[in-house]
Design a protein around this motif. Structure first.
Motif, PDB file in Angstrom:
ATOM      1  N   ASN A 199      -4.495   1.609  -6.904  1.00 25.05           N
ATOM      2  CA  ASN A 199      -3.287   1.316  -6.133  1.00 25.05           C
ATOM      3  C   ASN A 199      -3.627   0.890  -4.708  1.00 25.05           C
ATOM      4  OD1 ASN A 199      -0.539   1.262  -5.300  1.00 25.05           O
ATOM      5  ND2 ASN A 199      -0.734   3.347  -4.539  1.00 25.05           N
ATOM      6  N   MET A 200      -4.513   1.638  -4.054  1.00 21.93           N
ATOM      7  CA  MET A 200      -4.850   1.303  -2.668  1.00 21.93           C
ATOM      8  C   MET A 200      -5.535  -0.060  -2.575  1.00 21.93           C
ATOM      9  SD  MET A 200      -3.449   3.549  -0.951  1.00 21.93           S
ATOM     10  CE  MET A 200      -4.051   2.976   0.632  1.00 21.93           C
ATOM     11  N   ARG A 201      -6.409  -0.341  -3.512  1.00 18.02           N
ATOM     12  CA  ARG A 201      -7.072  -1.648  -3.506  1.00 18.02           C
ATOM     13  C   ARG A 201      -6.053  -2.760  -3.760  1.00 18.02           C
ATOM     14  NH1 ARG A 201     -11.205  -4.302  -7.922  1.00 18.02           N
ATOM     15  NH2 ARG A 201     -11.290  -6.321  -6.904  1.00 18.02           N
ATOM     16  N   THR A 202      -5.136  -2.507  -4.693  1.00 18.96           N
ATOM     17  CA  THR A 202      -4.128  -3.512  -5.037  1.00 18.96           C
ATOM     18  C   THR A 202      -3.204  -3.791  -3.860  1.00 18.96           C
ATOM     19  OG1 THR A 202      -4.195  -2.854  -7.364  1.00 18.96           O
ATOM     20  CG2 THR A 202      -2.235  -4.052  -6.619  1.00 18.96           C
ATOM     21  N   LEU A 203      -2.735  -2.742  -3.206  1.00 25.12           N
ATOM     22  CA  LEU A 203      -1.835  -2.927  -2.069  1.00 25.12           C
ATOM     23  C   LEU A 203      -2.514  -3.709  -0.946  1.00 25.12           C
ATOM     24  CD1 LEU A 203      -0.085   0.570  -1.892  1.00 25.12           C
ATOM     25  CD2 LEU A 203       0.912  -1.595  -2.678  1.00 25.12           C
ATOM     26  N   GLN A 204      -3.783  -3.418  -0.695  1.00 25.31           N
ATOM     27  CA  GLN A 204      -4.492  -4.143   0.368  1.00 25.31           C
ATOM     28  C   GLN A 204      -4.604  -5.627   0.022  1.00 25.31           C
ATOM     29  OE1 GLN A 204      -5.385  -3.151   3.345  1.00 25.31           O
ATOM     30  NE2 GLN A 204      -6.249  -5.146   3.888  1.00 25.31           N
ATOM     31  N   GLU A 205      -4.957  -5.930  -1.227  1.00 23.82           N
ATOM     32  CA  GLU A 205      -5.081  -7.332  -1.633  1.00 23.82           C
ATOM     33  C   GLU A 205      -3.728  -8.027  -1.594  1.00 23.82           C
ATOM     34  OE1 GLU A 205      -7.291 -10.208  -1.787  1.00 23.82           O
ATOM     35  OE2 GLU A 205      -8.464  -8.529  -2.592  1.00 23.82           O
ATOM     36  N   CYS A 206      -2.688  -7.342  -2.045  1.00 24.29           N
ATOM     37  CA  CYS A 206      -1.350  -7.933  -2.020  1.00 24.29           C
ATOM     38  C   CYS A 206      -0.874  -8.147  -0.589  1.00 24.29           C
ATOM     39  CB  CYS A 206      -0.361  -7.044  -2.776  1.00 24.29           C
ATOM     40  SG  CYS A 206      -0.596  -7.012  -4.565  1.00 24.29           S
ATOM     41  N   ARG A 207      -1.183  -7.202   0.285  1.00 24.04           N
ATOM     42  CA  ARG A 207      -0.807  -7.349   1.700  1.00 24.04           C
ATOM     43  C   ARG A 207      -1.449  -8.606   2.270  1.00 24.04           C
ATOM     44  NH1 ARG A 207      -1.408  -9.145   6.165  1.00 24.04           N
ATOM     45  NH2 ARG A 207      -3.430  -8.226   6.533  1.00 24.04           N
ATOM     46  N   GLU A 208      -2.731  -8.805   2.035  1.00 21.87           N
ATOM     47  CA  GLU A 208      -3.425  -9.978   2.545  1.00 21.87           C
ATOM     48  C   GLU A 208      -2.910 -11.254   1.877  1.00 21.87           C
ATOM     49  OE1 GLU A 208      -7.680  -9.612   2.503  1.00 21.87           O
ATOM     50  OE2 GLU A 208      -7.606  -7.479   2.997  1.00 21.87           O
ATOM     51  N   ALA A 209      -2.587 -11.161   0.590  1.00 24.04           N
ATOM     52  CA  ALA A 209      -2.131 -12.339  -0.152  1.00 24.04           C
ATOM     53  C   ALA A 209      -0.775 -12.829   0.339  1.00 24.04           C
ATOM     54  CB  ALA A 209      -2.072 -12.029  -1.645  1.00 24.04           C
ATOM     55  N   CYS A 210      -0.034 -11.960   1.017  1.00 22.29           N
ATOM     56  CA  CYS A 210       1.268 -12.355   1.577  1.00 22.29           C
ATOM     57  C   CYS A 210       1.153 -12.796   3.028  1.00 22.29           C
ATOM     58  CB  CYS A 210       2.266 -11.199   1.464  1.00 22.29           C
ATOM     59  SG  CYS A 210       2.745 -10.828  -0.223  1.00 22.29           S
ATOM     60  N   GLY A 211      -0.051 -12.841   3.560  1.00 22.37           N
ATOM     61  CA  GLY A 211      -0.235 -13.277   4.937  1.00 22.37           C
ATOM     62  C   GLY A 211       0.517 -12.402   5.916  1.00 22.37           C
TER      63      GLY A 211
END
Length: 683
Positions: free
Chosen positions: A438-450
């Motif tokens: 979850n933590m890895r996913t949220l970080q990647e999603c956060r970056e993917a949304c700029g």
């Protein structure tokens, strides 16, 4: 509707005119600018993406597992009340906590939401119900509360699962009759005092001390030093009236180990009881809707009947009574019911990852950047292979974790005393794997949304802080993975000594011949479930054999088993992950086996292959221990890229199958242009 585009020369001429007017201090015509500058427009991905080739409702049932009607009812209930902070953005209504509030305000609104849910029957039979159906309903509704707000789910979870669960599982009929109904109705508000300033994972080392006064028939609970203060106790700072106190029990000068007692900490007026001191843990990086507190007990007296006595008791004249004479076995029996926290954490971590992915993928299906050809249209960011590689493997892993969390819940509600060990091991592994994921996913999603990922209203960035705690509460993930490896070691040694086949924990594959991995992998081979199972089982088998050999060698040199475990922590961590990955894969295969629809099976086959192959690519253990050659590792990497391309047309359908109502996502998942328009600011 497609936007218009300038040619290169038109852009040059336009900019030249603007600069010329600026230098000549001319004011450009507003109409010229409005007519000339190309404007982006939002197009719903549902209009642009291919139609789903599978039934998303059926996929949602497979993913959610149970109680769909009740979950949708609770989503609707939250949408009906202003307590859940509805805000209109881009023509849609979204509900999300107001994280701009102070922690005091967040705590009070969380409690008001609980009263609202109580009045509408959400908690009916959460403690007084009987059977699997009532327990599954409780777990399903808790999932929904977490989708709205982690603080709300934790506040409710502490009251029902920790305080209430302790009464249920550590207590006996006298406790059930006195406390359960009042807990369910919030006549009392409970908390759970286990963690101390000086001790977290090492529960056996806690320093709170309880003695028995036979002259009054009371236990006396004391905090002997500052490191013994109870710490991070959810509900203690403001609202809880009672707590379960974990303490060393001293009888006739002999320490009988950790036991649990019921103690009142506030009266009916909310005033702190005599000989109790409570302080606030302060502001946190997340979960500020939960009133975490610290508690000191200054010779607090509680009736003898307040000892939770399912494992041991003390007679009125002060004799210690237990059927389990061995202290280690008694401690294990005492703590064995404490798995509900890990079960609910695993499930909520998966739903948090789903929120992040549904938001980031929907955004990437409408947001464009750069042109692939001169003068060509800008490209959807999910059409970039690099963006697919960032999000789609995480999507596949989230599907796998979802099936694992569902099976864990089913295992938990159907548990028997004989299953306690298995549930402890599996819940430890899945809790660690899901919360890390979850933590890895949220970080990647956060970056993917700029930059949009930074806005609190878009949820993803805020969820990182809200869910970070899952890596350490209810057991530090690294410690849990070491516990998994120790349990596997125990199974290995027992099987070898008894010369009996392995049975349980999914280790039956150890009874068959060692899997052989082809020297040259092909796309067809890598996508076969048999190969995927073989390579995961090979890794687990080999690491368990290596771990057992290293620990046994240390013991032969005179080192204790615990010290041997400590020395071999790297193997232990690799083994814990190998067990978790293989167990997750088996839950995926079980879920697939229940599917009859061909299109659904085909998509799940792609998703499973992605889950397995990206695990092969990312975990260095496959290269480190020789399960993959360097050449095969390169082939796996290329296959992951191919799978990204094949999953791309299904991205929208796969996140739509999560069953998350639009209102529980965020503005950038939908019409982010209108949501940020000037007119929206005026409302």
């Amino acid at each position: 509707m497609q936007k218009s585009h300038f040619s290169s020369m038109e852009k040059v001429n336009f900019r030249t005119k603007i600069i010329s007017r600026h230098l000549n201090q001319e004011t450009p015509s507003p109409n010229l600018l409005l007519q000339s500058i190309p404007c982006l427009s939002y197009n719903p991905p549902e209009l642009l993406e291919p139609s789903a080739i599978f039934d998303t409702k059926e996929m949602r049932k497979l993913m959610d597992g149970h109680n769909f009607v009740e979950k949708d009812w609770l989503f609707g209930l939250m949408l009906q009340s202003n307590l859940f902070n509805p805000i209109e953005r881009g023509g849609k209504v979204f509900v999300s906590p107001d994280y701009n509030q102070s922690k005091e305000q967040q705590r009070e609104i969380t409690m008001k939401r609980i009263w609202y849910l109580l009045e509408h029957g959400v908690f009916k039979k959460w403690l007084t119900g009987k059977g699997h159906e009532d327990e599954l309903r409780k777990l399903g509704l808790l999932d929904c509360l977490g989708i709205y707000d982690h603080s709300l789910a934790i506040k409710v979870g502490v009251h029902f699962f920790l305080w209430g669960g302790a009464i249920q599982f550590f207590g006996t009929k006298r406790h059930h009759d006195k406390w359960l109904k009042d807990t369910e109705d919030y006549v009392i508000k409970g908390c759970f005092s286990m963690t101390e300033l000086g001790h977290g994972s090492n529960v056996r080392g806690i320093e709170t001390v309880t003695t028995y006064d036979s002259s009054t028939g009371e236990f006396v609970i004391n905090t002997p030093c500052e490191s013994a203060q109870k710490y991070w106790i959810g509900g203690a700072a403001n609202h809880a009236t009672h707590t379960i106190v974990f303490s060393q029990l001293i009888i006739d000068g002999e320490n009988q180990g950790v036991h649990a007692f019921i103690a009142q900490i506030r009266d009916e007026n909310g005033d702190i009881c005599p000989n109790i001191r409570i302080a606030d843990c302060g502001h946190k990086i997340g979960l500020n809707g939960v009133d975490n507190g610290r508690i000191w007990f200054d010779n607090v007296r509680v009736p003898r009947e307040n000892l939770l006595n399912s494992v041991a008791d003390v007679s009125p004249d002060g004799k210690y009574l237990t059927a389990i004479k061995d202290p280690d076995q008694r401690f294990a029996a005492f703590l064995s019911p404490l798995t509900s926290g890990r079960v609910t954490i695993a499930a909520s971590a998966v739903y948090s990852a789903k929120i992040g992915l549904a938001t980031a993928i929907r955004y990437s299906l409408t947001r464009r950047a750069f042109s692939a050809t001169p003068n060509g249209p800008e490209v959807l960011i999910l059409d970039y292979p690099s963006h697919q590689r960032r999000l789609l493997p995480l999507l596949a892993k989230t599907y796998a974790m979802s099936f694992a969390a569902n099976q864990l819940k089913m295992m938990y509600v159907k548990r028997t005393p004989e299953m306690n060990k298995v549930i402890h091991v599996v819940s430890s592994a899945f809790k660690a794997a899901a919360s890390w994921h979850n933590m890895r996913t949220l970080q990647e999603c956060r970056e993917a949304c700029g930059g949009q990922g930074l806005k609190t209203e878009n949820r993803i960035g805020q969820l990182k802080g809200e869910y970070d705690v899952q890596s350490t509460f209810e057991g530090d993930n690294n410690v849990l993975m070491q516990q998994v490896s120790k349990a596997l070691f125990g199974e290995y040694v027992a099987a070898k000594r008894s010369k009996k086949p392995f049975k349980g924990l999914g280790l039956e594959h150890m009874n068959t011949s060692r899997p052989v991995i082809p020297s040259q992998l092909t796309s067809s081979t890598m996508r076969q479930a048999q190969f995927q199972n073989d390579i995961f089982c090979l890794r687990e088998r080999d690491l368990l054999e290596r771990f057992a050999a290293e620990v046994s060698q240390c013991q032969a040199q005179g080192k204790s088993k615990e010290y041997a475990f400590t020395l071999n922590y790297q193997l232990a961590e690799d083994l814990g992950r190998a067990f978790s990955d293989r167990a997750v894969l088996h839950t995926f295969l079980d879920a697939e086996a229940s599917v009859t629809s061909g299109p659904l099976k085909n998509v799940l086959d792609l998703v499973r292959s992605m889950y397995v192959l990206v695990t092969l690519e990312e975990d260095a253990a496959f290269l480190r221990y020789g399960y993959l050659s360097i050449d095969n590792a390169a082939i796996v990497r290329k296959e992951v890229a191919k799978l990204c391309n094949e999953l791309r047309p299904h991205a929208l359908s796969l996140v739509s199958s999560f069953g998350l109502p639009d209102a529980f996502l965020s503005p950038i998942a939908f019409n982010w242009v209108e949501a940020n328009a000037w007119s929206s600011e005026q409302n």
